[in-house]
Design a protein around this motif. Structure first.
Motif, PDB file in Angstrom:
ATOM      1  N   LEU A   8       0.818  -1.208   0.000  1.00 52.65           N
ATOM      2  CA  LEU A   8       0.000   0.000   0.000  1.00 52.65           C
ATOM      3  C   LEU A   8       0.852   1.258   0.000  1.00 52.65           C
ATOM      4  O   LEU A   8       0.576   2.209  -0.721  1.00 52.65           O
ATOM      5  CB  LEU A   8      -0.924   0.029   1.216  1.00 52.65           C
ATOM      6  CG  LEU A   8      -2.006  -1.038   1.289  1.00 52.65           C
ATOM      7  CD1 LEU A   8      -2.821  -0.855   2.561  1.00 52.65           C
ATOM      8  CD2 LEU A   8      -2.888  -0.976   0.062  1.00 52.65           C
ATOM      9  N   SER A   9       1.870   1.268   0.855  1.00 52.28           N
ATOM     10  CA  SER A   9       2.729   2.447   0.952  1.00 52.28           C
ATOM     11  C   SER A   9       4.111   2.005   1.406  1.00 52.28           C
ATOM     12  O   SER A   9       4.291   0.900   1.918  1.00 52.28           O
ATOM     13  CB  SER A   9       2.150   3.476   1.922  1.00 52.28           C
ATOM     14  OG  SER A   9       2.055   2.939   3.217  1.00 52.28           O
TER      15      SER A   9
ATOM     16  N   SER B 216      10.055   8.195  -2.720  1.00 54.43           N
ATOM     17  CA  SER B 216      10.102   8.361  -1.269  1.00 54.43           C
ATOM     18  C   SER B 216      11.466   8.851  -0.823  1.00 54.43           C
ATOM     19  O   SER B 216      11.571   9.752   0.018  1.00 54.43           O
ATOM     20  CB  SER B 216       9.766   7.039  -0.570  1.00 54.43           C
ATOM     21  OG  SER B 216       9.953   7.159   0.817  1.00 54.43           O
TER      22      SER B 216
ATOM     23  N   ASN C 284       8.270   3.684   2.655  1.00 49.62           N
ATOM     24  CA  ASN C 284       9.189   4.767   2.988  1.00 49.62           C
ATOM     25  C   ASN C 284      10.587   4.239   2.686  1.00 49.62           C
ATOM     26  O   ASN C 284      10.909   3.106   3.051  1.00 49.62           O
ATOM     27  CB  ASN C 284       9.054   5.128   4.460  1.00 49.62           C
ATOM     28  CG  ASN C 284       9.552   6.507   4.777  1.00 49.62           C
ATOM     29  OD1 ASN C 284      10.064   7.207   3.919  1.00 49.62           O
ATOM     30  ND2 ASN C 284       9.410   6.909   6.023  1.00 49.62           N
TER      31      ASN C 284
ATOM     32  N   GLN D 169       4.050  -1.064   4.125  1.00 52.00           N
ATOM     33  CA  GLN D 169       2.767  -1.393   4.713  1.00 52.00           C
ATOM     34  C   GLN D 169       1.980  -2.139   3.634  1.00 52.00           C
ATOM     35  O   GLN D 169       1.936  -1.698   2.481  1.00 52.00           O
ATOM     36  CB  GLN D 169       2.005  -0.143   5.135  1.00 52.00           C
ATOM     37  CG  GLN D 169       0.649  -0.453   5.723  1.00 52.00           C
ATOM     38  CD  GLN D 169      -0.148   0.794   6.030  1.00 52.00           C
ATOM     39  OE1 GLN D 169       0.113   1.871   5.519  1.00 52.00           O
ATOM     40  NE2 GLN D 169      -1.153   0.630   6.863  1.00 52.00           N
TER      41      GLN D 169
ATOM     42  N   VAL E 255       6.532   9.240   3.102  1.00 53.79           N
ATOM     43  CA  VAL E 255       5.889   7.959   2.815  1.00 53.79           C
ATOM     44  C   VAL E 255       5.116   8.134   1.508  1.00 53.79           C
ATOM     45  O   VAL E 255       4.444   9.134   1.301  1.00 53.79           O
ATOM     46  CB  VAL E 255       4.930   7.561   3.954  1.00 53.79           C
ATOM     47  CG1 VAL E 255       4.148   6.306   3.596  1.00 53.79           C
ATOM     48  CG2 VAL E 255       5.703   7.344   5.255  1.00 53.79           C
ATOM     49  N   VAL E 256       5.235   7.142   0.615  1.00 50.28           N
ATOM     50  CA  VAL E 256       4.609   7.224  -0.702  1.00 50.28           C
ATOM     51  C   VAL E 256       3.610   6.090  -0.848  1.00 50.28           C
ATOM     52  O   VAL E 256       3.907   4.943  -0.532  1.00 50.28           O
ATOM     53  CB  VAL E 256       5.678   7.136  -1.820  1.00 50.28           C
ATOM     54  CG1 VAL E 256       5.037   7.045  -3.191  1.00 50.28           C
ATOM     55  CG2 VAL E 256       6.611   8.339  -1.739  1.00 50.28           C
ATOM     56  N   LYS E 257       2.415   6.422  -1.326  1.00 50.79           N
ATOM     57  CA  LYS E 257       1.439   5.389  -1.639  1.00 50.79           C
ATOM     58  C   LYS E 257       1.932   4.651  -2.877  1.00 50.79           C
ATOM     59  O   LYS E 257       2.378   5.260  -3.836  1.00 50.79           O
ATOM     60  CB  LYS E 257       0.067   5.994  -1.876  1.00 50.79           C
ATOM     61  CG  LYS E 257      -0.544   6.571  -0.612  1.00 50.79           C
ATOM     62  CD  LYS E 257      -2.028   6.850  -0.805  1.00 50.79           C
ATOM     63  CE  LYS E 257      -2.636   7.478   0.413  1.00 50.79           C
ATOM     64  NZ  LYS E 257      -2.540   6.721   1.616  1.00 50.79           N
ATOM     65  N   ALA E 258       1.818   3.331  -2.851  1.00 52.30           N
ATOM     66  CA  ALA E 258       2.354   2.517  -3.941  1.00 52.30           C
ATOM     67  C   ALA E 258       1.239   1.895  -4.766  1.00 52.30           C
ATOM     68  O   ALA E 258       1.322   0.771  -5.208  1.00 52.30           O
ATOM     69  CB  ALA E 258       3.277   1.437  -3.379  1.00 52.30           C
TER      70      ALA E 258
ATOM     71  N   ALA F 292       8.157   4.032  -6.622  1.00 48.86           N
ATOM     72  CA  ALA F 292       7.672   4.654  -5.383  1.00 48.86           C
ATOM     73  C   ALA F 292       8.803   4.783  -4.367  1.00 48.86           C
ATOM     74  O   ALA F 292       8.895   5.787  -3.654  1.00 48.86           O
ATOM     75  CB  ALA F 292       6.514   3.837  -4.805  1.00 48.86           C
TER      76      ALA F 292
END
Length: 157
Positions: A20-21, A145, A23, A36, A151-154, A141
């Motif tokens: 989902l995200s 980041s 870093n 995550q 934090v980047v949504k992936a 992503a």
């Protein structure tokens, strides 16, 4: 850096679900990624490498925290440790150096053979083009980041 990340992101997705995200932090010779997943799992990859005139040495570790326990993958093929929710239950796997279990590059031929065998049988490959694209999106992503420090949504495709 990207080849090591690419291999591990496939494994992370296989065991933990979709990313989902994330870093990411990169330095000259170290990469640290924190993930995550959509099934509430979290995971990390920390890798590094050293180079001199005669050799290159990499070291990678992956740790996954999931609902059934924690999994630690040591240095790609050195070993796996699993801790279940029961604190008295720990499982270890270590390759046997004396019977050829550590022939890491032999696994590449096995993957190609499996791919060709499945295509000849009219079955889809175990790893699809979408899986490859998803790995590249996760790496993109991670780069974003690291550049932004956020934090980047992936979620792309």
């Amino acid at each position: 850096m990207t080849s090591a990340l690419f291999q591990h992101t496939d494994l992370l997705r296989f065991f933990c679900g979709e990313v989902l995200s994330l870093n990411a932090f990169f330095s000259a010779h170290v990469v640290a990624l924190y993930f995550q997943f959509d099934d509430h799992a979290i995971g990390s990859i920390v890798g590094g490498w050293q180079e001199d005139a005669q050799w290159t040495r990499t070291s990678e570790g992956t740790e996954l925290g999931v609902t059934k326990g924690t999994l630690l993958l040591e240095d790609v093929m050195q070993g796996v440790t699993f801790w279940s929710a029961n604190p008295d239950h720990i499982e270890y796997f270590r390759p046997n150096y004396f019977d050829g279990e550590v022939a890491f590059y032999d696994s590449l031929a096995s993957h190609v053979h499996s791919f060709l065998k499945r295509l000849a049988a009219g079955k889809p490959p175990l790893v699809t083009g979408h899986d490859g694209l998803r790995g590249l999106e996760i790496i993109q992503a991670a780069i974003k980041s690291n550049q932004t420090g956020e934090v980047v949504k992936a979620v792309f495709s």
